[in-house]
Design a protein around this motif. Sequence first.
Motif, PDB file in Angstrom:
ATOM      1  N   GLN A  50       0.831  -1.205   0.000  1.00 18.71           N
ATOM      2  CA  GLN A  50       0.000   0.000   0.000  1.00 18.71           C
ATOM      3  C   GLN A  50       0.865   1.254   0.000  1.00 18.71           C
ATOM      4  O   GLN A  50       0.579   2.216  -0.717  1.00 18.71           O
ATOM      5  CB  GLN A  50      -0.949   0.010   1.207  1.00 18.71           C
ATOM      6  CG  GLN A  50      -2.095  -0.970   1.091  1.00 18.71           C
ATOM      7  CD  GLN A  50      -3.012  -0.638  -0.064  1.00 18.71           C
ATOM      8  OE1 GLN A  50      -3.333   0.518  -0.328  1.00 18.71           O
ATOM      9  NE2 GLN A  50      -3.437  -1.663  -0.782  1.00 18.71           N
ATOM     10  N   GLU A  51       1.935   1.234   0.792  1.00 18.34           N
ATOM     11  CA  GLU A  51       2.843   2.381   0.834  1.00 18.34           C
ATOM     12  C   GLU A  51       3.531   2.578  -0.516  1.00 18.34           C
ATOM     13  O   GLU A  51       3.681   3.707  -0.987  1.00 18.34           O
ATOM     14  CB  GLU A  51       3.880   2.185   1.938  1.00 18.34           C
ATOM     15  CG  GLU A  51       3.297   2.291   3.331  1.00 18.34           C
ATOM     16  CD  GLU A  51       4.266   1.880   4.424  1.00 18.34           C
ATOM     17  OE1 GLU A  51       5.467   1.674   4.132  1.00 18.34           O
ATOM     18  OE2 GLU A  51       3.820   1.749   5.575  1.00 18.34           O
ATOM     19  N   LYS A  52       3.946   1.466  -1.152  1.00 18.01           N
ATOM     20  CA  LYS A  52       4.578   1.558  -2.473  1.00 18.01           C
ATOM     21  C   LYS A  52       3.603   2.143  -3.491  1.00 18.01           C
ATOM     22  O   LYS A  52       3.977   2.977  -4.316  1.00 18.01           O
ATOM     23  CB  LYS A  52       5.043   0.172  -2.947  1.00 18.01           C
ATOM     24  CG  LYS A  52       6.196  -0.400  -2.187  1.00 18.01           C
ATOM     25  CD  LYS A  52       7.478   0.044  -2.800  1.00 18.01           C
ATOM     26  CE  LYS A  52       8.638  -0.706  -2.167  1.00 18.01           C
ATOM     27  NZ  LYS A  52       9.916  -0.252  -2.670  1.00 18.01           N
ATOM     28  N   LEU A  53       2.349   1.693  -3.453  1.00 19.61           N
ATOM     29  CA  LEU A  53       1.343   2.205  -4.389  1.00 19.61           C
ATOM     30  C   LEU A  53       1.057   3.682  -4.147  1.00 19.61           C
ATOM     31  O   LEU A  53       0.908   4.457  -5.099  1.00 19.61           O
ATOM     32  CB  LEU A  53       0.060   1.385  -4.282  1.00 19.61           C
ATOM     33  CG  LEU A  53       0.131  -0.036  -4.843  1.00 19.61           C
ATOM     34  CD1 LEU A  53      -1.141  -0.812  -4.498  1.00 19.61           C
ATOM     35  CD2 LEU A  53       0.372  -0.022  -6.334  1.00 19.61           C
ATOM     36  N   ALA A  56       3.879   5.649  -5.617  1.00 14.79           N
ATOM     37  CA  ALA A  56       3.784   5.710  -7.079  1.00 14.79           C
ATOM     38  C   ALA A  56       2.719   6.704  -7.503  1.00 14.79           C
ATOM     39  O   ALA A  56       2.921   7.479  -8.449  1.00 14.79           O
ATOM     40  CB  ALA A  56       3.482   4.319  -7.637  1.00 14.79           C
ATOM     41  N   GLU A  57       1.590   6.712  -6.809  1.00 17.60           N
ATOM     42  CA  GLU A  57       0.528   7.657  -7.138  1.00 17.60           C
ATOM     43  C   GLU A  57       0.989   9.099  -6.924  1.00 17.60           C
ATOM     44  O   GLU A  57       0.703   9.978  -7.739  1.00 17.60           O
ATOM     45  CB  GLU A  57      -0.719   7.382  -6.298  1.00 17.60           C
ATOM     46  CG  GLU A  57      -1.883   8.277  -6.657  1.00 17.60           C
ATOM     47  CD  GLU A  57      -3.143   7.985  -5.859  1.00 17.60           C
ATOM     48  OE1 GLU A  57      -4.174   8.596  -6.182  1.00 17.60           O
ATOM     49  OE2 GLU A  57      -3.098   7.171  -4.927  1.00 17.60           O
ATOM     50  N   ILE A  62       2.773  14.310  -9.262  1.00 20.27           N
ATOM     51  CA  ILE A  62       3.816  15.327  -9.444  1.00 20.27           C
ATOM     52  C   ILE A  62       4.127  15.491 -10.927  1.00 20.27           C
ATOM     53  O   ILE A  62       4.228  16.614 -11.433  1.00 20.27           O
ATOM     54  CB  ILE A  62       5.084  14.950  -8.650  1.00 20.27           C
ATOM     55  CG1 ILE A  62       4.816  15.108  -7.148  1.00 20.27           C
ATOM     56  CG2 ILE A  62       6.283  15.795  -9.085  1.00 20.27           C
ATOM     57  CD1 ILE A  62       5.887  14.496  -6.261  1.00 20.27           C
ATOM     58  N   LEU A  63       4.269  14.372 -11.633  1.00 21.49           N
ATOM     59  CA  LEU A  63       4.550  14.441 -13.071  1.00 21.49           C
ATOM     60  C   LEU A  63       3.415  15.117 -13.834  1.00 21.49           C
ATOM     61  O   LEU A  63       3.652  15.921 -14.734  1.00 21.49           O
ATOM     62  CB  LEU A  63       4.807  13.050 -13.631  1.00 21.49           C
ATOM     63  CG  LEU A  63       6.104  12.374 -13.175  1.00 21.49           C
ATOM     64  CD1 LEU A  63       6.133  10.920 -13.611  1.00 21.49           C
ATOM     65  CD2 LEU A  63       7.310  13.122 -13.715  1.00 21.49           C
ATOM     66  N   LEU A  64       2.181  14.793 -13.464  1.00 22.18           N
ATOM     67  CA  LEU A  64       1.036  15.418 -14.120  1.00 22.18           C
ATOM     68  C   LEU A  64       1.010  16.912 -13.844  1.00 22.18           C
ATOM     69  O   LEU A  64       0.731  17.713 -14.739  1.00 22.18           O
ATOM     70  CB  LEU A  64      -0.270  14.765 -13.657  1.00 22.18           C
ATOM     71  CG  LEU A  64      -0.512  13.338 -14.142  1.00 22.18           C
ATOM     72  CD1 LEU A  64      -1.764  12.765 -13.485  1.00 22.18           C
ATOM     73  CD2 LEU A  64      -0.611  13.278 -15.651  1.00 22.18           C
TER      74      LEU A  64
END
Length: 84
Positions: A50-53, A56-57, A62-64
């Motif tokens: 869950q922390e990894k997901l 990633a989100e 940030i990229l968006l």
Amino acid sequence: MARKKIENLSFEESLVELETIVQNLEQGDLNLEDSMTLFERGLHLSQHNQEKLKGAEQQINILLAKNGQTQLEKFTADETSSSD
């Protein structure tokens, strides 16, 4: 075989181990103490994933934002279905 520390596992490694734990618990061949140990490790693996997901989100957001898009669009399962 020694198990890796959870924090050193990749998302994929953690997911594979979690699937193995679920299979072992579903078989019901383990004693209570072993079952509880596996269950606890499974909970920690689930939290790790869950922390990894979430991370990633956050990176995607940030990229968006850097590219002028303010947020992700909502995803629904209907969008993946093909119409006949």
